[in-house]
Design a protein around this motif. Structure first.
Motif, PDB file in Angstrom:
ATOM      1  N   HIS A  85       0.833  -1.212   0.000  1.00  0.00           N
ATOM      2  CA  HIS A  85       0.000   0.000   0.000  1.00  0.00           C
ATOM      3  C   HIS A  85       0.862   1.255   0.000  1.00  0.00           C
ATOM      4  CE1 HIS A  85      -3.740  -2.142   0.544  1.00  0.00           C
ATOM      5  NE2 HIS A  85      -3.116  -2.902   1.420  1.00  0.00           N
ATOM      6  N   GLU A  86       1.885   1.208   0.865  1.00  0.00           N
ATOM      7  CA  GLU A  86       2.785   2.357   0.939  1.00  0.00           C
ATOM      8  C   GLU A  86       3.484   2.554  -0.407  1.00  0.00           C
ATOM      9  OE1 GLU A  86       5.587   3.929   4.344  1.00  0.00           O
ATOM     10  OE2 GLU A  86       6.476   2.150   3.454  1.00  0.00           O
ATOM     11  N   ALA A  87       3.912   1.438  -0.999  1.00  0.00           N
ATOM     12  CA  ALA A  87       4.624   1.516  -2.273  1.00  0.00           C
ATOM     13  C   ALA A  87       3.749   2.160  -3.341  1.00  0.00           C
ATOM     14  CB  ALA A  87       5.066   0.127  -2.708  1.00  0.00           C
ATOM     15  N   ILE A  88       2.500   1.699  -3.425  1.00  0.00           N
ATOM     16  CA  ILE A  88       1.595   2.232  -4.433  1.00  0.00           C
ATOM     17  C   ILE A  88       1.374   3.722  -4.218  1.00  0.00           C
ATOM     18  CG2 ILE A  88      -0.798   2.180  -5.244  1.00  0.00           C
ATOM     19  CD1 ILE A  88      -0.731  -0.843  -4.608  1.00  0.00           C
ATOM     20  N   LYS A  89       1.289   4.084  -2.945  1.00  0.00           N
ATOM     21  CA  LYS A  89       1.013   5.482  -2.619  1.00  0.00           C
ATOM     22  C   LYS A  89       2.198   6.393  -2.926  1.00  0.00           C
ATOM     23  CE  LYS A  89      -0.712   8.155   1.268  1.00  0.00           C
ATOM     24  NZ  LYS A  89      -1.177   8.070   2.655  1.00  0.00           N
ATOM     25  N   MET A  90       3.398   5.930  -2.573  1.00  0.00           N
ATOM     26  CA  MET A  90       4.548   6.824  -2.643  1.00  0.00           C
ATOM     27  C   MET A  90       5.275   6.787  -3.983  1.00  0.00           C
ATOM     28  SD  MET A  90       4.228   7.853   0.447  1.00  0.00           S
ATOM     29  CE  MET A  90       5.644   8.883   0.799  1.00  0.00           C
ATOM     30  N   ALA A  91       5.167   5.679  -4.715  1.00  0.00           N
ATOM     31  CA  ALA A  91       6.124   5.438  -5.792  1.00  0.00           C
ATOM     32  C   ALA A  91       5.754   6.087  -7.118  1.00  0.00           C
ATOM     33  CB  ALA A  91       6.273   3.937  -6.009  1.00  0.00           C
ATOM     34  N   ASP A  92       6.807   6.537  -7.845  1.00  0.00           N
ATOM     35  CA  ASP A  92       6.665   6.761  -9.281  1.00  0.00           C
ATOM     36  C   ASP A  92       6.947   5.441  -9.990  1.00  0.00           C
ATOM     37  OD1 ASP A  92       6.138   9.544  -9.216  1.00  0.00           O
ATOM     38  OD2 ASP A  92       8.226   9.869  -8.672  1.00  0.00           O
ATOM     39  N   LYS A  93       7.940   4.725  -9.430  1.00  0.00           N
ATOM     40  CA  LYS A  93       8.272   3.398  -9.953  1.00  0.00           C
ATOM     41  C   LYS A  93       8.435   2.459  -8.765  1.00  0.00           C
ATOM     42  CE  LYS A  93       9.518   4.093 -14.496  1.00  0.00           C
ATOM     43  NZ  LYS A  93      10.914   4.420 -14.804  1.00  0.00           N
ATOM     44  N   ASN A 133      12.877 -10.219  -5.112  1.00  0.00           N
ATOM     45  CA  ASN A 133      12.682 -11.479  -4.407  1.00  0.00           C
ATOM     46  C   ASN A 133      13.977 -12.271  -4.459  1.00  0.00           C
ATOM     47  OD1 ASN A 133      11.341 -13.486  -2.986  1.00  0.00           O
ATOM     48  ND2 ASN A 133      10.815 -14.579  -4.858  1.00  0.00           N
ATOM     49  N   GLU A 134      14.406 -12.749  -3.323  1.00  0.00           N
ATOM     50  CA  GLU A 134      15.629 -13.531  -3.195  1.00  0.00           C
ATOM     51  C   GLU A 134      16.795 -12.906  -3.947  1.00  0.00           C
ATOM     52  OE1 GLU A 134      14.267 -17.334  -4.443  1.00  0.00           O
ATOM     53  OE2 GLU A 134      13.373 -17.789  -2.489  1.00  0.00           O
ATOM     54  N   GLY A 135      16.929 -11.604  -3.779  1.00  0.00           N
ATOM     55  CA  GLY A 135      18.085 -10.919  -4.345  1.00  0.00           C
ATOM     56  C   GLY A 135      17.943 -10.517  -5.797  1.00  0.00           C
ATOM     57  N   LYS A 136      16.880 -10.979  -6.434  1.00  0.00           N
ATOM     58  CA  LYS A 136      16.710 -10.633  -7.853  1.00  0.00           C
ATOM     59  C   LYS A 136      15.657  -9.539  -8.009  1.00  0.00           C
ATOM     60  CE  LYS A 136      18.044 -14.863 -10.234  1.00  0.00           C
ATOM     61  NZ  LYS A 136      18.336 -15.769  -9.111  1.00  0.00           N
ATOM     62  N   LEU A 137      15.883  -8.682  -9.017  1.00  0.00           N
ATOM     63  CA  LEU A 137      14.886  -7.683  -9.353  1.00  0.00           C
ATOM     64  C   LEU A 137      13.867  -8.359 -10.264  1.00  0.00           C
ATOM     65  CD1 LEU A 137      13.919  -4.729  -9.350  1.00  0.00           C
ATOM     66  CD2 LEU A 137      15.301  -4.369 -11.378  1.00  0.00           C
ATOM     67  N   ILE A 138      12.630  -8.476  -9.792  1.00  0.00           N
ATOM     68  CA  ILE A 138      11.630  -9.208 -10.567  1.00  0.00           C
ATOM     69  C   ILE A 138      10.937  -8.294 -11.563  1.00  0.00           C
ATOM     70  CG2 ILE A 138       9.602 -10.699 -10.422  1.00  0.00           C
ATOM     71  CD1 ILE A 138      11.941 -11.858  -8.941  1.00  0.00           C
ATOM     72  N   GLN A 139      10.563  -7.106 -11.110  1.00  0.00           N
ATOM     73  CA  GLN A 139       9.868  -6.193 -12.009  1.00  0.00           C
ATOM     74  C   GLN A 139      10.128  -4.770 -11.550  1.00  0.00           C
ATOM     75  OE1 GLN A 139       5.638  -6.881 -12.304  1.00  0.00           O
ATOM     76  NE2 GLN A 139       5.456  -5.743 -14.227  1.00  0.00           N
ATOM     77  N   TYR A 140      10.323  -3.892 -12.534  1.00  0.00           N
ATOM     78  CA  TYR A 140      10.555  -2.479 -12.207  1.00  0.00           C
ATOM     79  C   TYR A 140       9.683  -1.649 -13.120  1.00  0.00           C
ATOM     80  CZ  TYR A 140      13.011   1.944 -11.455  1.00  0.00           C
ATOM     81  OH  TYR A 140      13.317   3.245 -11.152  1.00  0.00           O
ATOM     82  N   ASP A 141       8.639  -1.071 -12.567  1.00  0.00           N
ATOM     83  CA  ASP A 141       7.725  -0.305 -13.421  1.00  0.00           C
ATOM     84  C   ASP A 141       6.842   0.590 -12.569  1.00  0.00           C
ATOM     85  OD1 ASP A 141       6.421   0.493 -15.819  1.00  0.00           O
ATOM     86  OD2 ASP A 141       6.848  -1.498 -16.627  1.00  0.00           O
ATOM     87  N   THR A 142       5.953   1.300 -13.227  1.00  0.00           N
ATOM     88  CA  THR A 142       5.050   2.174 -12.487  1.00  0.00           C
ATOM     89  C   THR A 142       4.059   1.318 -11.696  1.00  0.00           C
ATOM     90  OG1 THR A 142       3.533   2.204 -14.332  1.00  0.00           O
ATOM     91  CG2 THR A 142       5.169   3.965 -14.253  1.00  0.00           C
ATOM     92  N   PRO A 143       3.499   1.880 -10.616  1.00  0.00           N
ATOM     93  CA  PRO A 143       2.537   1.110  -9.815  1.00  0.00           C
ATOM     94  C   PRO A 143       1.379   0.573 -10.647  1.00  0.00           C
ATOM     95  CG  PRO A 143       3.113   3.137  -8.691  1.00  0.00           C
ATOM     96  CD  PRO A 143       3.783   3.201 -10.021  1.00  0.00           C
ATOM     97  N   GLY A 197      -7.208   2.599  -5.577  1.00  0.00           N
ATOM     98  CA  GLY A 197      -6.545   3.551  -4.691  1.00  0.00           C
ATOM     99  C   GLY A 197      -5.652   4.510  -5.457  1.00  0.00           C
ATOM    100  N   LEU A 198      -5.257   4.098  -6.656  1.00  0.00           N
ATOM    101  CA  LEU A 198      -4.364   4.934  -7.465  1.00  0.00           C
ATOM    102  C   LEU A 198      -5.127   5.917  -8.334  1.00  0.00           C
ATOM    103  CD1 LEU A 198      -1.641   2.581  -8.907  1.00  0.00           C
ATOM    104  CD2 LEU A 198      -1.305   4.592  -7.497  1.00  0.00           C
TER     105      LEU A 198
END
Lengths: 216, 420
Positions: B246-254, B259-269, B295-296
């Motif tokens: 919830h916090e991520a969706i609220k605060m993030a541009d991206k 997970n387990e040290g890997k970047l799984i996905q990097y994008d807008t909420p 909420g977005l």
């Protein structure tokens, strides 16, 4: 009643011996702070060294004071200081190291890691962190160690009279030798009073030196 | 494209006659800038992670904390590092200011490799906020905020001015709080000071490690809102660690999901919610991701700005009833000029002679055009009303939002994400 008569008649000697006692203890504490606090801080950076140093300080604590004087006698005799103030002060310094080093070590170690993290993350150097955060926060615990050391070595200094160091122990030692009850009591009373007063004074110092923000 | 948008918004903001913004421009510290390691590359501020790998320990006990992570945070963007505990998100953040040393790969800040820079200098140029707040209890609030400016050798008067300005910025009255100690403040107030402290020397980059995690939910929500407002003016580049979707969706541009040290996905909420890269992401964002999208989205994105079932309050009841029957409306929205009075149903109007405004039933809740759709839907469910009026900031009527409009906008979003 004899005790008070004795003190009345010998008050100048009593004052002199008290003064002698005090400065032996004071000088020893000063030396112990100047060495113990830096050592305590230093060993927070090295776990192995910390164990060794605190271990040795612990061992020294277990040696009875009379035995320590005996052990130092042949060594210091080589330099012509087998008896007198020198062995007394060395012993007092050694005894006060443990509470001072241990308390400093624990106090610095116990500073909230979050605080250290925040400080480092803001770009403080190790020295800045120590000076501005770790030491101020450790001060109350360090002073508490000092307090323990002071009270303890006031007692030990009384025994130093046996190696000719002077101080209030002189009353006790000579009183015993002469079976002079009032003299023994006078020595014991003065040492006890001194210990109580110093303890109170240190307590005051502890409060005074504690940063306001953690006193609240 | 994104940078254009940011540039535009930044220009708009600098034209606003806003006190705190103005203050920041005035106090842009010249001497701090000279000392700033990035000063030469101004305008190019970003953080680039290039196949960043971190291994803790060695041999058999070695743990891979982050594994070949590559992504970029653009200037003025808030990137939230999201994931379960132990996923490497905090390690990522701590490598950015060299609290942890990366094992392989490199991190570039403003196009400079951080490993070639002095660690102290690097950290002085980045604000750092942690979950445990980490205010120094032996220093006053002013003393805590002054730490970085003092290290940068600002003169005293300037530091004092900056302290007052920052305290005002985080909504703490300087005269009351300046000389207090951290223990005298509540958790929420302490974290405000934590944020002020990080902003003290006006760094371009903020690193925030679950900054609002230790604050109770009500205060957290408030401080998040305030921080968003602040960020809209300051436009810092922010790396923000969170475990709360919830916090991520609220605060993030991206959002960067680890997970387990890997970047799984990097994008807008929006994309993370509507088009999760794999099962881990969709599980992590939750089965209710459509609700989270609500909420977005804002009410104004889905409202009908020109509804037809609207009537002025001075119209007679019989006329209104006729209007309803002709158009087969189930209810009418009643206005006086452009202010919403309430609504009337046919039952309200039947056999009545007076004016509509005398018969009006009030809406149980008011919706602003900036409110999230989630609130609109919640109001509809709670009060069993299928359509609500929406008001502008000044309270005037802006349009209506109905259940159908909400559903439609969700469906449009799904269609969009399947198109591209």
């Amino acid at each position: 009643m004899n005790l008070f008569v004795f003190l009345q008649e010998n008050y100048s000697t009593a004052l002199l011996l008290t003064w002698e006692h005090l400065w032996m203890v004071g000088l020893s504490l000063l030396i112990a702070i100047c060495t113990g606090v830096p050592i305590g801080i230093l060993i927070t950076k090295n776990k192995n060294l910390a164990q060794k140093i605190i271990g040795s300080a612990n061992v020294i604590m277990t040696i009875p004071s009379i035995a320590l004087f005996g052990l130092m006698l042949p060594v210091l005799a080589v330099f012509g200081h087998g008896l007198g103030k020198v062995p007394a002060i060395i012993a007092l310094v050694l005894y006060s190291e443990l509470p001072i080093i241990r308390n400093t070590f624990i106090a610095i170690k116990n500073v909230d890691p979050a605080m250290v993290d925040a400080g480092k993350g803001m770009g403080m150097t190790k020295w800045q962190l120590l000076r501005e955060v770790e030491i101020p926060l450790a001060v109350p615990v360090i002073i508490a160690g000092l307090r323990t050391a002071a009270v303890m070595i006031i007692g030990i200094a009384a025994i130093a009279a046996y190696v000719g160091a002077g101080g209030l122990g002189v009353f006790i030692q000579q009183g015993i030798a002469r079976s002079h009850e009032s003299m023994v009591l006078a020595g014991a009373l003065c040492v006890s009073l001194l210990a109580v007063i110093v303890d109170l004074g240190m307590g005051f110092l502890e409060r005074w030196l504690t940063p306001r923000g953690i006193r609240l | 494209m994104a940078s254009l948008r940011q540039k535009a918004s930044r220009e708009m903001i600098s034209e606003l006659p806003n006190e705190s913004t103005k203050g920041i421009h005035f106090t842009q510290p010249c001497d701090a800038l000279e000392r700033e390691p990035f000063a030469l590359n101004r305008g190019f501020c970003m953080i680039e992670y290039d196949s960043v790998t971190k291994v803790f320990g060695a041999g058999k006990t070695a743990v891979l904390a982050t594994d070949n992570v590559t992504f970029t945070i653009e200037e003025g963007e808030t990137a939230v590092f999201l994931g379960p505990s132990g996923c490497g998100k905090t390690t990522m953040l701590r490598m950015t200011n060299r609290l942890e040393i990366l094992t392989r790969g490199n991190i570039r800040v403003r196009d400079r490799d951080i490993m070639e820079m002095n660690a102290q200098e690097l950290r002085l140029a980045m604000g750092y906020v942690i979950q445990q707040i980490g205010l120094f209890p032996n220093k006053t609030i002013a003393g805590n905020i002054a730490i970085v400016p003092r290290m940068l050798n600002w003169d005293r008067k300037k530091i004092d001015e900056r302290i007052d300005e920052l305290l005002q910025m985080v909504k703490l009255e300087p005269d009351i709080y300046r000389n207090r100690y951290p223990v005298e403040l509540s958790g929420g107030q302490q974290q405000r000071v934590g944020v002020a402290r990080a902003l003290a020397a006006d760094p371009d980059i903020l690193l925030m490690d679950e900054p609002f995690g230790a604050i109770d939910p009500i205060n957290r929500d408030m401080i998040q809102d305030e921080f968003l407002k602040l960020q809209a003016q300051l436009k810092k580049t922010i790396a923000f660690v969170s475990h709360d979707i919830h916090e991520a969706i609220k605060m993030a541009d991206k959002i960067a999901i680890f997970n387990e040290g890997k970047l799984i996905q990097y994008d807008t909420p929006e994309v993370i919610l509507m088009r999760p890269a794999n099962k881990f992401v969709s599980d992590f964002v939750g089965a209710d991701r459509t609700l989270k999208v609500l909420g977005l989205l804002r009410v104004r994105d889905a409202m009908n700005p020109t509804p037809r079932n609207v009537i002025q309050g001075r119209v007679g009841a019989d006329e209104a009833l006729k209007f309803m029957e002709e158009n087969n409306f189930r209810h009418l929205l009643v206005l006086r000029e452009d202010k919403v009075l309430g609504y009337v149903t046919r039952k309200d109007l039947k056999y009545e002679q007076g004016r509509v405004e005398e018969l009006v039933e009030k809406f149980p809740e008011e919706l602003g055009h900036r409110d999230p759709l989630r609130e609109a839907l919640s109001a509809m469910l709670m009060h069993d009303i299928v359509s609500f009026p929406v008001t502008e900031d000044n309270g005037s009527f802006a349009g209506t939002i109905s259940y159908q409009r909400i559903q439609q906008s969700i469906l449009e979003l799904y269609a969009e994400s399947q198109d591209d």
